[in-house]
Design a protein around this motif. Structure first.
Motif, PDB file in Angstrom:
ATOM      1  N   ALA A  40       0.839  -1.207   0.000  1.00  0.00           N
ATOM      2  CA  ALA A  40       0.000   0.000   0.000  1.00  0.00           C
ATOM      3  C   ALA A  40       0.874   1.257   0.000  1.00  0.00           C
ATOM      4  O   ALA A  40       0.588   2.233  -0.707  1.00  0.00           O
ATOM      5  N   VAL A  41       1.966   1.217   0.789  1.00  0.00           N
ATOM      6  CA  VAL A  41       2.887   2.361   0.816  1.00  0.00           C
ATOM      7  C   VAL A  41       3.506   2.541  -0.576  1.00  0.00           C
ATOM      8  O   VAL A  41       3.627   3.664  -1.087  1.00  0.00           O
ATOM      9  N   THR A  42       3.882   1.421  -1.192  1.00  0.00           N
ATOM     10  CA  THR A  42       4.494   1.470  -2.529  1.00  0.00           C
ATOM     11  C   THR A  42       3.520   2.067  -3.538  1.00  0.00           C
ATOM     12  O   THR A  42       3.890   2.928  -4.357  1.00  0.00           O
ATOM     13  N   LEU A  43       2.252   1.651  -3.452  1.00  0.00           N
ATOM     14  CA  LEU A  43       1.240   2.180  -4.374  1.00  0.00           C
ATOM     15  C   LEU A  43       1.105   3.688  -4.212  1.00  0.00           C
ATOM     16  O   LEU A  43       1.115   4.447  -5.195  1.00  0.00           O
ATOM     17  N   LYS A  44       1.010   4.136  -2.959  1.00  0.00           N
ATOM     18  CA  LYS A  44       0.832   5.576  -2.741  1.00  0.00           C
ATOM     19  C   LYS A  44       2.059   6.352  -3.231  1.00  0.00           C
ATOM     20  O   LYS A  44       1.936   7.434  -3.816  1.00  0.00           O
ATOM     21  N   ALA A  45       3.244   5.791  -3.010  1.00  0.00           N
ATOM     22  CA  ALA A  45       4.485   6.454  -3.449  1.00  0.00           C
ATOM     23  C   ALA A  45       4.479   6.596  -4.980  1.00  0.00           C
ATOM     24  O   ALA A  45       4.849   7.647  -5.519  1.00  0.00           O
ATOM     25  N   ILE A  46       4.035   5.550  -5.656  1.00  0.00           N
ATOM     26  CA  ILE A  46       3.990   5.591  -7.131  1.00  0.00           C
ATOM     27  C   ILE A  46       2.945   6.628  -7.580  1.00  0.00           C
ATOM     28  O   ILE A  46       3.208   7.466  -8.447  1.00  0.00           O
ATOM     29  N   GLU A  47       1.776   6.572  -6.953  1.00  0.00           N
ATOM     30  CA  GLU A  47       0.702   7.506  -7.335  1.00  0.00           C
ATOM     31  C   GLU A  47       1.108   8.963  -7.083  1.00  0.00           C
ATOM     32  O   GLU A  47       0.740   9.853  -7.833  1.00  0.00           O
ATOM     33  N   GLU A  82      -7.039  -4.624  -4.573  1.00  0.00           N
ATOM     34  CA  GLU A  82      -6.693  -5.153  -5.903  1.00  0.00           C
ATOM     35  C   GLU A  82      -5.500  -4.389  -6.482  1.00  0.00           C
ATOM     36  O   GLU A  82      -4.591  -4.987  -7.051  1.00  0.00           O
ATOM     37  N   LYS A  83      -5.521  -3.078  -6.280  1.00  0.00           N
ATOM     38  CA  LYS A  83      -4.464  -2.233  -6.875  1.00  0.00           C
ATOM     39  C   LYS A  83      -3.059  -2.603  -6.425  1.00  0.00           C
ATOM     40  O   LYS A  83      -2.099  -2.471  -7.186  1.00  0.00           O
ATOM     41  N   ILE A  84      -2.910  -3.062  -5.186  1.00  0.00           N
ATOM     42  CA  ILE A  84      -1.550  -3.346  -4.672  1.00  0.00           C
ATOM     43  C   ILE A  84      -0.925  -4.582  -5.303  1.00  0.00           C
ATOM     44  O   ILE A  84       0.224  -4.894  -5.039  1.00  0.00           O
ATOM     45  N   ARG A  85      -1.682  -5.316  -6.119  1.00  0.00           N
ATOM     46  CA  ARG A  85      -1.143  -6.532  -6.750  1.00  0.00           C
ATOM     47  C   ARG A  85      -0.607  -6.251  -8.152  1.00  0.00           C
ATOM     48  O   ARG A  85      -0.278  -7.178  -8.885  1.00  0.00           O
ATOM     49  N   SER A  86      -0.537  -4.985  -8.553  1.00  0.00           N
ATOM     50  CA  SER A  86      -0.077  -4.673  -9.915  1.00  0.00           C
ATOM     51  C   SER A  86       1.409  -5.000 -10.068  1.00  0.00           C
ATOM     52  O   SER A  86       2.148  -5.058  -9.075  1.00  0.00           O
ATOM     53  N   ASP A  87       1.840  -5.194 -11.326  1.00  0.00           N
ATOM     54  CA  ASP A  87       3.260  -5.503 -11.569  1.00  0.00           C
ATOM     55  C   ASP A  87       4.143  -4.364 -11.080  1.00  0.00           C
ATOM     56  O   ASP A  87       5.220  -4.584 -10.535  1.00  0.00           O
ATOM     57  N   GLU A  88       3.665  -3.126 -11.277  1.00  0.00           N
ATOM     58  CA  GLU A  88       4.495  -1.980 -10.897  1.00  0.00           C
ATOM     59  C   GLU A  88       4.749  -1.977  -9.380  1.00  0.00           C
ATOM     60  O   GLU A  88       5.861  -1.706  -8.926  1.00  0.00           O
ATOM     61  N   VAL A  89       3.717  -2.294  -8.620  1.00  0.00           N
ATOM     62  CA  VAL A  89       3.897  -2.351  -7.159  1.00  0.00           C
ATOM     63  C   VAL A  89       4.831  -3.512  -6.806  1.00  0.00           C
ATOM     64  O   VAL A  89       5.790  -3.348  -6.039  1.00  0.00           O
TER      65      VAL A  89
END
Ligand code: DC
Length: 222
Positions: A40-47, A82-89
């Motif tokens: 989740a932290v990784t997702l927010k950092a990317i966003e 669901e979003k945290i399972r993306s390849d980018e994350v």
């Protein structure tokens, strides 16, 4: 720390989250997937388009709300399961989780979340750092081929086209990063019980862990 605490650690694809979730459901206990928190932290950092290599840029955590509840992960009250399972994350989470500042913040949140009640918590450093006094510590393993097969099947189920070779490469790389980082590397606690799940079904592993919990609980009652 009232309640029974179970720490489940292991490498990527060892089945930790699925197994921990089922153990907790069978017992009516609380499950916390700490990998989902790092994701989740990784997702927010990317966003937020921060420089992912700059530890200071993660200060957004000072004002972020992260919590895991009933197999769903929320950041700032937004469900990102669901979003945290993306390849980018997946590709960036090892880097993000290598920063001492990020780990300090999440470990503190995880310890607070585990304070009350019966808890099954899974991750990489639960038995060693987050809950060193856990009542039961299990370290799950499985050979790389089997772990890759599981990831492959999971992706197919979700309708995601992947290549077996890429899945193996990703797992080997993530194992290497997670076990060689300076901060809390993936390492079995001295008092953990190792369970090789290569030739076991999920149901068999769940049964074994519940047996181990029963035995420990009996000892506690003596
Ligand atoms: O379990 P997972 O694959 O969703 O975990 C994602 C990443 O988060 C993993 O590559 C390493 C990191 N992680 C960690 O450093 N410490 C934990 N307790 C849990 C996960």
């Amino acid at each position: 720390m009232p309640g029974f605490k179970v720490a489940i650690d292991g490498p990527a694809g060892s089945g930790k989250s699925t197994i921990s979730s089922r153990v907790a459901k069978r017992l009516g206990w609380t499950h916390i997937d700490t990998g989902a928190m790092y994701r989740a932290v990784t997702l927010k950092a990317i966003e937020n388009e921060i420089d992912l290599t700059d530890e200071d840029a993660y200060r957004f955590l000072e004002t972020s709300l992260i919590h895991y509840d009933l197999d769903r992960i929320y950041i700032d009250d937004r469900d990102v399961t669901e979003k945290i399972r993306s390849d980018e994350v997946t590709q960036n989470v090892s880097l993000v989780s290598s920063f001492p500042y990020v780990r300090k913040k999440l470990v503190s949140l995880q310890q607070k979340a585990a304070r009350d009640g019966n808890i099954v918590m899974d991750g990489r450093d639960i038995g060693t750092v987050v809950l060193p006094n856990a009542d039961l510590k299990v370290f799950l393993t499985a050979n790389v081929e089997e772990r890759a097969k599981r990831r492959f099947a999971e992706s197919m189920r979700k309708g995601k086209r992947v290549y077996m070779k890429n899945v193996i490469d990703e797992i080997v790389l993530r194992d290497k990063k997670d076990s060689t980082r300076a901060q809390s590397p993936l390492k079995m606690a001295d008092d953990a019980i190792m369970l090789d799940t290569t030739y076991l079904t999920i149901a068999e592993v769940v049964d074994k862990i519940i047996d181990l919990i029963d035995k420990k609980e009996k000892k506690h009652g003596d």
